[in-house]
Design a protein around this motif. Structure first.
Motif, PDB file in Angstrom:
ATOM      1  N   VAL A 142      22.548  29.261   8.326  1.00  0.00           N
ATOM      2  CA  VAL A 142      23.179  29.592   9.606  1.00  0.00           C
ATOM      3  C   VAL A 142      22.274  30.585  10.324  1.00  0.00           C
ATOM      4  N   MET A 143      21.820  30.212  11.511  1.00  0.00           N
ATOM      5  CA  MET A 143      20.832  31.033  12.238  1.00  0.00           C
ATOM      6  C   MET A 143      21.580  32.023  13.134  1.00  0.00           C
ATOM      7  N   ASP A 144      22.294  32.959  12.488  1.00  0.00           N
ATOM      8  CA  ASP A 144      23.123  33.883  13.260  1.00  0.00           C
ATOM      9  C   ASP A 144      22.360  35.109  13.746  1.00  0.00           C
ATOM     10  N   ASP A 145      21.044  35.076  13.576  1.00  0.00           N
ATOM     11  CA  ASP A 145      20.210  36.173  14.087  1.00  0.00           C
ATOM     12  C   ASP A 145      19.452  35.739  15.346  1.00  0.00           C
ATOM     13  N   ARG A 146      20.005  34.737  16.057  1.00  0.00           N
ATOM     14  CA  ARG A 146      19.341  34.228  17.253  1.00  0.00           C
ATOM     15  C   ARG A 146      20.335  34.129  18.404  1.00  0.00           C
ATOM     16  N   ALA A 147      19.840  34.414  19.595  1.00  0.00           N
ATOM     17  CA  ALA A 147      20.586  34.146  20.823  1.00  0.00           C
ATOM     18  C   ALA A 147      20.235  32.741  21.295  1.00  0.00           C
ATOM     19  N   LEU A 148      21.033  32.213  22.216  1.00  0.00           N
ATOM     20  CA  LEU A 148      20.754  30.916  22.832  1.00  0.00           C
ATOM     21  C   LEU A 148      21.071  31.034  24.312  1.00  0.00           C
ATOM     22  N   VAL A 149      20.102  30.704  25.145  1.00  0.00           N
ATOM     23  CA  VAL A 149      20.324  30.746  26.589  1.00  0.00           C
ATOM     24  C   VAL A 149      19.928  29.409  27.195  1.00  0.00           C
ATOM     25  N   ALA A 150      20.565  29.073  28.306  1.00  0.00           N
ATOM     26  CA  ALA A 150      20.210  27.875  29.055  1.00  0.00           C
ATOM     27  C   ALA A 150      19.728  28.310  30.428  1.00  0.00           C
ATOM     28  N   MET A 170       6.853  19.093  29.013  1.00  0.00           N
ATOM     29  CA  MET A 170       7.991  18.513  28.307  1.00  0.00           C
ATOM     30  C   MET A 170       8.805  17.617  29.232  1.00  0.00           C
ATOM     31  N   VAL A 171       9.470  16.617  28.626  1.00  0.00           N
ATOM     32  CA  VAL A 171      10.401  15.772  29.372  1.00  0.00           C
ATOM     33  C   VAL A 171      11.781  15.902  28.736  1.00  0.00           C
ATOM     34  N   PHE A 172      12.772  15.301  29.373  1.00  0.00           N
ATOM     35  CA  PHE A 172      14.167  15.399  28.933  1.00  0.00           C
ATOM     36  C   PHE A 172      14.293  15.072  27.446  1.00  0.00           C
ATOM     37  N   MET A 173      14.942  15.960  26.707  1.00  0.00           N
ATOM     38  CA  MET A 173      15.227  15.857  25.275  1.00  0.00           C
ATOM     39  C   MET A 173      14.007  16.121  24.380  1.00  0.00           C
ATOM     40  N   ASP A 174      12.903  16.601  24.968  1.00  0.00           N
ATOM     41  CA  ASP A 174      11.801  17.124  24.150  1.00  0.00           C
ATOM     42  C   ASP A 174      12.188  18.494  23.607  1.00  0.00           C
ATOM     43  N   SER A 175      11.701  18.825  22.414  1.00  0.00           N
ATOM     44  CA  SER A 175      11.923  20.152  21.828  1.00  0.00           C
ATOM     45  C   SER A 175      10.635  20.646  21.200  1.00  0.00           C
ATOM     46  N   ARG A 176      10.364  21.927  21.366  1.00  0.00           N
ATOM     47  CA  ARG A 176       9.139  22.518  20.806  1.00  0.00           C
ATOM     48  C   ARG A 176       9.395  23.971  20.415  1.00  0.00           C
ATOM     49  N   SER A 188      14.208  23.391  24.164  1.00  0.00           N
ATOM     50  CA  SER A 188      14.451  21.979  24.449  1.00  0.00           C
ATOM     51  C   SER A 188      14.613  21.813  25.955  1.00  0.00           C
ATOM     52  N   ARG A 189      14.155  20.667  26.459  1.00  0.00           N
ATOM     53  CA  ARG A 189      14.350  20.380  27.887  1.00  0.00           C
ATOM     54  C   ARG A 189      15.649  19.581  28.006  1.00  0.00           C
ATOM     55  N   SER A 190      16.727  20.293  28.124  1.00  0.00           N
ATOM     56  CA  SER A 190      18.058  19.679  28.132  1.00  0.00           C
ATOM     57  C   SER A 190      19.047  20.694  28.674  1.00  0.00           C
ATOM     58  N   GLY A 191      20.315  20.316  28.739  1.00  0.00           N
ATOM     59  CA  GLY A 191      21.313  21.262  29.219  1.00  0.00           C
ATOM     60  C   GLY A 191      22.635  20.588  29.476  1.00  0.00           C
ATOM     61  N   TYR A 192      23.529  21.313  30.153  1.00  0.00           N
ATOM     62  CA  TYR A 192      24.942  20.924  30.236  1.00  0.00           C
ATOM     63  C   TYR A 192      25.430  21.001  31.680  1.00  0.00           C
ATOM     64  N   THR A 193      24.500  20.797  32.627  1.00  0.00           N
ATOM     65  CA  THR A 193      24.858  20.935  34.043  1.00  0.00           C
ATOM     66  C   THR A 193      24.548  19.683  34.856  1.00  0.00           C
ATOM     67  N   PHE A 198      16.298  23.979  30.585  1.00  0.00           N
ATOM     68  CA  PHE A 198      15.907  24.244  29.201  1.00  0.00           C
ATOM     69  C   PHE A 198      17.014  24.988  28.469  1.00  0.00           C
ATOM     70  N   GLU A 199      17.094  24.755  27.168  1.00  0.00           N
ATOM     71  CA  GLU A 199      17.886  25.609  26.291  1.00  0.00           C
ATOM     72  C   GLU A 199      16.898  26.293  25.356  1.00  0.00           C
ATOM     73  N   ILE A 200      17.030  27.607  25.239  1.00  0.00           N
ATOM     74  CA  ILE A 200      16.011  28.417  24.566  1.00  0.00           C
ATOM     75  C   ILE A 200      16.679  29.293  23.514  1.00  0.00           C
ATOM     76  N   SER A 201      16.302  29.080  22.254  1.00  0.00           N
ATOM     77  CA  SER A 201      16.790  29.896  21.143  1.00  0.00           C
ATOM     78  C   SER A 201      15.795  31.028  20.917  1.00  0.00           C
ATOM     79  N   ILE A 202      16.296  32.264  20.926  1.00  0.00           N
ATOM     80  CA  ILE A 202      15.459  33.469  20.913  1.00  0.00           C
ATOM     81  C   ILE A 202      15.933  34.387  19.784  1.00  0.00           C
TER      82      ILE A 202
END
Length: 375
Positions: A142-150, A170-176, A188-193, A198-202
């Motif tokens: 469980v990666m509970d030491d990370r934030a996630l922002v879009a 990157m294109v849609f649904m690519d992740s790096r 990842s080049r994705s989202g909920y809007t 991008f969605e970025i785990s930090i």
């Protein structure tokens, strides 16, 4: 027991939200920003026109590793995980033995490990479900030491590429895995809007600093949960626990596209997931009795979740599961379930709003043009 201010968790960006003047509300066990001083409508429109930053750190982030991780996860979802290309993300569903949807999730193949993001309200249940069924040869962290922002909107790529030029490729649904200002992030080049973004785990310790850098970009404003909800609804995207739940099959939820062809009755890896017999029977026989549809209203009165739907003769035929006034569409937008006989496009139904029967039209979703970047 109801959440109290003392029991609510905080994301790594809590202090930043307070500093920016956010109105904080309880959501899925966290104290989250519902809006900032700009207000929900302006936040919504800014995201459609420029770019918005959303804190989604309350979501669950999970790392699965081991040579059998993909095959083990595939037994829990009606989705092709084994052949998911490295560096690609895919939408998936956890199903139960009755064919209902336990949660929807995003799955990414990072080569020697799999990254899974689950909904905040379901994460404890989902992690327990994974632990119970993956097997001893799959390691779960469980990666509970990370934030996630879009970061979402037509200017998202311009703004983020100043700090991380690689995202432009990157294109849609690519992740790096990408280093942003010295910090290794999962992007990842994705989202909920319905917008590009991008969605970025930090790492949690760097989240505040990096988000301040993002907010220094002239296109990006902080956006709260209120606008996130209206944006996703205009884009026809489900909210778990409202538009889909344990009692909804993927077919009823209009999510047949989320069942990979290889997992269907004539596929090489058909079935093998919870509820497969019922779900594959529904596909073969087209025998579901209700369907999730989009609904467009007239006038300006929003039609909210829980509103009952009727036919022209006054018979109840369904219920709204999400509804608001769509700032971009300029009309009331909703989604809900109707008996399949009333699910055809352009069918007129009636929503009971405070005793008045307001006409609504079954409409194609998304209500706006999705602008995912496909290259």
């Amino acid at each position: 027991m109801a959440d109290t201010q003392d029991t609510l968790k905080h994301t790594p960006l809590f202090d930043l939200h307070v500093e920016l003047g956010a109105r904080m509300v309880p959501f899925a066990g966290y104290e989250m920003p519902v809006q900032y001083p700009m207000g929900v409508k302006k936040e919504h429109l800014h995201t459609r026109e420029q770019a918005g930053l959303f804190d989604v750190s309350h979501m669950g982030q999970v790392k699965l590793s081991g040579p059998n991780a993909a095959a083990a996860l595939e037994k829990l979802v009606p989705v092709d995980i084994i052949d998911l290309p490295v560096g690609k993300q895919r939408y998936a569903l956890f199903t139960n033995d009755n064919g209902g949807i336990m949660d929807d999730l995003m799955v990414t193949n990072y080569g020697d490990w799999i990254y899974v993001v689950v909904n905040a309200a379901c994460k404890e249940q989902d992690i327990a479900h994974l632990q119970a069924h993956l097997g001893d040869d799959v390691a779960l962290e469980v990666m509970d030491d990370r934030a996630l922002v879009a970061i979402q909107g037509p200017a998202a790529a311009t703004a983020v590429s100043r700090l991380a030029p690689e995202v432009a490729e990157m294109v849609f649904m690519d992740s790096r895995a990408i280093v942003i200002d010295g910090v290794e992030c999962l992007v990842s080049r994705s989202g909920y809007t319905g917008e590009d973004g991008f969605e970025i785990s930090i790492p949690s310790a760097e989240a505040d600093r990096l988000c301040r850098l993002f907010l220094e970009q002239p296109e990006i404003e902080a956006i709260g949960l209120g606008a996130r909800d209206s944006l996703r609804l205009e884009s026809g995207l489900c909210l778990y626990g409202h538009d889909i739940d344990n009692s909804t099959t993927p077919l009823e939820g209009s999510l047949i596209w989320a069942i990979s062809k290889c997992r269907r009755a004539d596929g090489e890896r058909a079935g093998g997931f919870p509820g497969a017999d019922l779900i594959l029977s529904q596909i073969a026989n087209k025998d579901w009795t209700r369907k999730r549809v989009g609904l467009l209203g007239e006038g300006r009165a929003p039609v909210r979740e829980g509103t009952e739907l009727f036919d022209a003769d006054g018979n109840k035929i369904g219920e709204v599961t999400s509804g608001t006034f769509g700032p971009t569409v300029g009309k009331p937008v909703a989604m809900g379930y109707v008996a399949t006989a009333f699910s055809a496009l352009d069918t007129q139904v009636y929503a009971d709003v405070r005793g008045k029967k307001l006409p609504m039209t079954v409409s194609r979703m998304p209500f706006i043009e999705q602008r995912y970047y496909r290259g």
